[in-house]
Design an enzyme around this catalytic site. Structure first.
Site, PDB file in Angstrom:
ATOM      1  N   SER A  49       0.808  -1.260   0.390  1.00 40.95           N
ATOM      2  CA  SER A  49      -0.094   0.057  -0.164  1.00 40.95           C
ATOM      3  C   SER A  49       0.718   0.971   0.370  1.00 40.95           C
ATOM      4  O   SER A  49       2.176   0.611   0.713  1.00 40.95           O
ATOM      5  CB  SER A  49      -1.180   0.631   1.016  1.00 40.95           C
ATOM      6  OG  SER A  49      -1.411   1.080   1.727  1.00 40.95           O
ATOM      7  N   TYR A  86      -1.134  -1.316   9.888  1.00 40.52           N
ATOM      8  CA  TYR A  86      -2.173  -1.839   8.835  1.00 40.52           C
ATOM      9  C   TYR A  86      -0.449  -1.030   8.256  1.00 40.52           C
ATOM     10  O   TYR A  86       0.010  -1.824   7.476  1.00 40.52           O
ATOM     11  CB  TYR A  86      -2.556  -0.915   7.855  1.00 40.52           C
ATOM     12  CG  TYR A  86      -3.113  -0.815   6.180  1.00 40.52           C
ATOM     13  CD1 TYR A  86      -4.251  -2.527   6.491  1.00 40.52           C
ATOM     14  CD2 TYR A  86      -3.045  -0.235   6.108  1.00 40.52           C
ATOM     15  CE1 TYR A  86      -4.532  -2.409   5.148  1.00 40.52           C
ATOM     16  CE2 TYR A  86      -3.523  -0.119   4.097  1.00 40.52           C
ATOM     17  CZ  TYR A  86      -3.959  -1.458   4.082  1.00 40.52           C
ATOM     18  OH  TYR A  86      -3.969  -1.252   2.837  1.00 40.52           O
TER      19      TYR A  86
END
Ligand SMILES: NC(=O)c1ccc[n+]([C@@H]2O[C@H](COP(=O)([O-])OP(=O)(O)OC[C@H]3O[C@@H](n4cnc5c(N)ncnc54)[C@H](O)[C@@H]3O)[C@@H](O)[C@H]2O)c1
Length: 269
Positions: free
Chosen positions: A146, A159
């Site tokens: 990401s 995350y």
């Protein structure tokens, strides 16, 4: 462009929704047979839909990719069904469901499942599928990072940290598997309207005082204006186009890389 993926078998882990589903559809359009794995039971219906629309063979399997034994059983099922496995794509991922700024909005216990899914799913996939690919000395893995992996995003620290680990494991696995002509890359999406992205907004919105709250669309529009030089959302199909390219021989010299599909959000100068 014919990517010559016909006759190959692609395994998409986290293929029931969002980016994974778009990737599965794109592999099917390119003529690859598919194994769709997901923790969500809707994976069966999605597999049926793709089978009907494309005519390729699609096998569905419900699996928690955070559990290694379950992943091994799924890999055995895929190999029993197709007798081979060429490409393993792992978009399975979750956020904490909480707004992580500052980080003490979360407790250490909030980290466990996020780390377990986001980093261990690729690790489990690599362990479960690499042995058979090593025998055939071909194929590719694609893991999902990401932009958060590269900028220490405050939105959701576990995350962000898990995705940074994905970037690193991608390099380790790429080095180990290169001698077998197996390529390993990470794809790093920017901002894509999927259930996962919506959950980021939900966590943010819940945290706001009443006056600051806004709709998903308003939040999203402002966010994209701020973070994306190209000024537009990325789509699951943008990522799927990269995924099938990376699986193909056109990408035969690309390994160990993290490729951003992010409208220019992350630029290293
Ligand atoms: N949407 C974005 O803006 C964005 C941005 C950066 C990175 N990503 C990454 O892209 C990937 C795909 O995300 P998405 O936006 O399509 O999310 P999504 O929620 O639409 O899809 C994720 C899929 O993974 C599955 N999954 C979750 N946990 C699982 C588990 N333990 N085992 C098996 N399957 C599991 C879900 O059921 C779902 O089908 C994720 O790794 C995510 O972190 C997304």
């Amino acid at each position: 462009m014919d990517l010559e993926l016909g006759g190959s078998v692609a395994v998409v882990i986290g293929g029931a929704s969002g980016i994974g589903l778009a990737i599965a559809r794109q592999f099917a359009r390119e003529g690859a047979d598919l194994a769709l794995l997901d923790i969500a039971p809707s994976v069966q219906a999605m597999a049926g839909e793709i089978r009907e629309q494309s005519g390729v063979s699609v096998h569905a399997c419900i699996v928690d990719a955070a559990e290694y034994d379950a992943m091994c059983r799924a890999a055995e099922e895929v190999l029993a069904t197709f007798g081979r496995c060429d490409h393993v794509v792992v978009p399975a991922g979750i956020g904490s469901g909480k707004f992580g700024f500052p980080f003490w909005n979360l407790t250490p216990a909030d980290w466990d499942r996020v780390l377990r899914v986001n980093i261990m799913a690729p690790v489990h996939a690599a362990h479960a599928f690499a042995p058979t690919m090593i025998q055939t000395r071909r194929g590719s893995f694609q893991f999902f990072a990401s932009v958060a992996a590269q900028i220490g995003s405050q939105t959701d620290p576990p995350y962000s940290a898990a995705k940074a680990a994905v970037v690193n494991f991608t390099q380790c696995a790429a080095k180990d598997l290169a001698r077998y002509q197996i390529r390993v890359n990470a794809i790093s999406p920017g901002m894509i309207k999927t259930p996962l992205n919506r959950s980021v907004w939900e966590a943010w919105n819940r945290q706001q005082p009443e006056a600051n709250r806004r709709s998903y669309d308003d939040w999203a529009e402002e966010k994209i204006r701020v973070v994306s030089p190209l000024g537009r959302w990325q789509t699951p199909e943008d990522v799927a186009a990269l995924s099938v390219f990376l699986a193909s021989d056109r990408a035969r010299n690309i390994t160990g890389q993290t490729l951003n599909v992010d409208g220019g959000q992350v630029m290293h100068s």
